[in-house]
Scaffold this motif. Sequence first.
Motif, PDB file in Angstrom:
ATOM      1  N   CYS A   1       0.909  -1.211   0.024  1.00 11.64           N
ATOM      2  CA  CYS A   1       0.094   0.033  -0.107  1.00 11.64           C
ATOM      3  C   CYS A   1       0.895   1.178  -0.266  1.00 11.64           C
TER       4      CYS A   1
ATOM      5  N   CYS B   1       0.239   3.148   3.756  1.00 12.27           N
ATOM      6  CA  CYS B   1       0.564   2.565   4.845  1.00 12.27           C
ATOM      7  C   CYS B   1       1.474   1.349   4.844  1.00 12.27           C
TER       8      CYS B   1
ATOM      9  N   CYS C   1      -7.082  -0.375   0.093  1.00 13.43           N
ATOM     10  CA  CYS C   1      -6.133  -1.164   0.885  1.00 13.43           C
ATOM     11  C   CYS C   1      -7.025  -1.606   2.062  1.00 13.43           C
TER      12      CYS C   1
ATOM     13  N   CYS D   1      -5.810   0.263   5.575  1.00 15.30           N
ATOM     14  CA  CYS D   1      -6.002   1.720   5.836  1.00 15.30           C
ATOM     15  C   CYS D   1      -7.088   2.448   4.981  1.00 15.30           C
TER      16      CYS D   1
ATOM     17  N   TYR E   1      -6.872   3.435   1.926  1.00 19.20           N
ATOM     18  CA  TYR E   1      -6.341   3.955   1.035  1.00 19.20           C
ATOM     19  C   TYR E   1      -6.711   3.428  -0.273  1.00 19.20           C
TER      20      TYR E   1
HETATM   21 ZN   LIG Z   1      -2.952   0.849   3.213  1.00 23.03          ZN
END
Ligand SMILES: [Zn+2]
Lengths: 279, 266
Positions: free
Chosen positions: A31, A34, A49, A52, A54
């Motif tokens: 990712c 993160c 992701c 997190c 994202y």
């Molecule tokens: Zn992430």
Amino acid sequence: MDLYNNDKSTSKIKRAESVNERIPDGLFLACPYCGTQMYNKQLGAYRVCANCGYGFRLQARERIELLTESFDELDADVTMTHPDFPGYADKLQRAKDQTNLGESVLTGVATIKEQRVALGIMDSYFMMGSLGSMTGEKITRLFEHATSNRLPVVLFTASGGARMQEGMNSLMQMAKVSAAVAEHQEAGLLYLVVLTDPTTGGVTASFAMQADITLGEPHALVGFAGARVIESTIHEKLPKDFQRVETLLKNGFVDDIVPRPELAEKIATLVKFHQVTEE
Amino acid sequence: MAVNIGLKLFKRELTPKDIVKKSREDRFLAREIINGIFTDFVELHGDRLSGDDTSVIGGIARLNDQPVTVIAIDKGVDIHDKLSKRNGSPEPWGYRKAQRLMQQANKFHRPIVTFINTPGAFPGKTAEAQGQGEAIAQSILLSMKLTVPMIAIIYGEAGSGGALALATSDQVWMFQNSTYSILSPEGFASILWKDSKRSDEAAALMGLTPKDLLEKQVIDYIIPESRNHPRVFSLIRKRLDNEFKQLNSLTPEELMKQRRARFRAF
Ligand SMILES: [Zn+2]
């Protein structure tokens, strides 16, 4: 507004294999936000992701697949003469080949959860989503189309900033699009921006920050100046999330952060609030 | 006209690199320009939100008899002044001060003159946190909606969105030895070739001189410079007066439409 006249069989755009589709399912990815490692297929259809939230960078056409029920592209064939800058023509051609796009933005009229909107999606895979004169032209025409057809504009921004090879023409696009935004605004129509990773430079300093409602995707990088430029100016390191959309929310520049799978619903809800009643 | 042609015969034309150098020499200072062109200048401070950015000087003055709003980016005079004004790099609250004064001008039907000399908007931590991008974006958007005449004058360097924020006007003029560009030649070279030392080469390629920009209709007029500053100021005063008279003869709607069309052409 006639929702039922939309012939879905013709309005669905032709799909070309995107950059992301060329990544094998079994490939291990980290990712970008993160750092969590995961298999490509674990990202799921929305390419988010699991750790997190994202949203991995999408191509414009992938976004349309995920977001809309129908999409009629506007100005697909618009062409402009580009400045004769060393190496620019080749670079542009490579970007076109890689992305199957004519420019760094895809525009059209779409339905999102039954709401008709003028939709623009910038593609960071096309020369970093830089603001060329054709990018500006297509976005300007999108606003003009929306103003004359009384449609809201939904614009997904993604940009590394100005297109250096186009020099002043690139800078002038900020003004050109802004004039079209002003006219759309005066017509009492809704302009909604979704800030996606990354939105920077001249796009941030113009139409990305002129909407009535500004949403962002989790952890999207949004800023005006580049982090390295700021750090070398102030001689200190910036905090980790300094130019992330969460910080912009805290500082008052974003209305809400919306996870990618919830975007269509949120956009439709907001558009409905602003429905124009026909006289 | 004849004089210009005559001068060209004897004077070597400056290269883009020379003009870049000259544009940064501070041959003209913001307050000198304001006091040289206008009378009764009254400075107004602050954006009413977060502070007063002294790199943006704003206020009301008279152009001959007519009240006008004046907004000027100031690089500062001595080293101390320059440091506090970040060499003419406005903070977001500088642009927001400009917006406040533009709105005020609109209310009282005063024409607006902006004077621009900036390497760009300040790329600082606080600037970023306070929405440098938003401040510029709103300045541009506001300029597109004002119904009073606006003329922008570039009197040194004009870099990127930080300059454009005060240059989305009915006309843009440039001093003979000034530049207007998407980025500094150094920044341009370092982005494109990863080598900021190739800035002279970049300058030649960027088309940032008044002549280049007049040709592309990015600007409307080149102000001839002279060591005799009062002469330059008197020329600007006359020309501003003339152009504002012309622009004032348009209806507010016509004026706004014309301004938008000016930028639509790119
Ligand atoms: Zn992430």
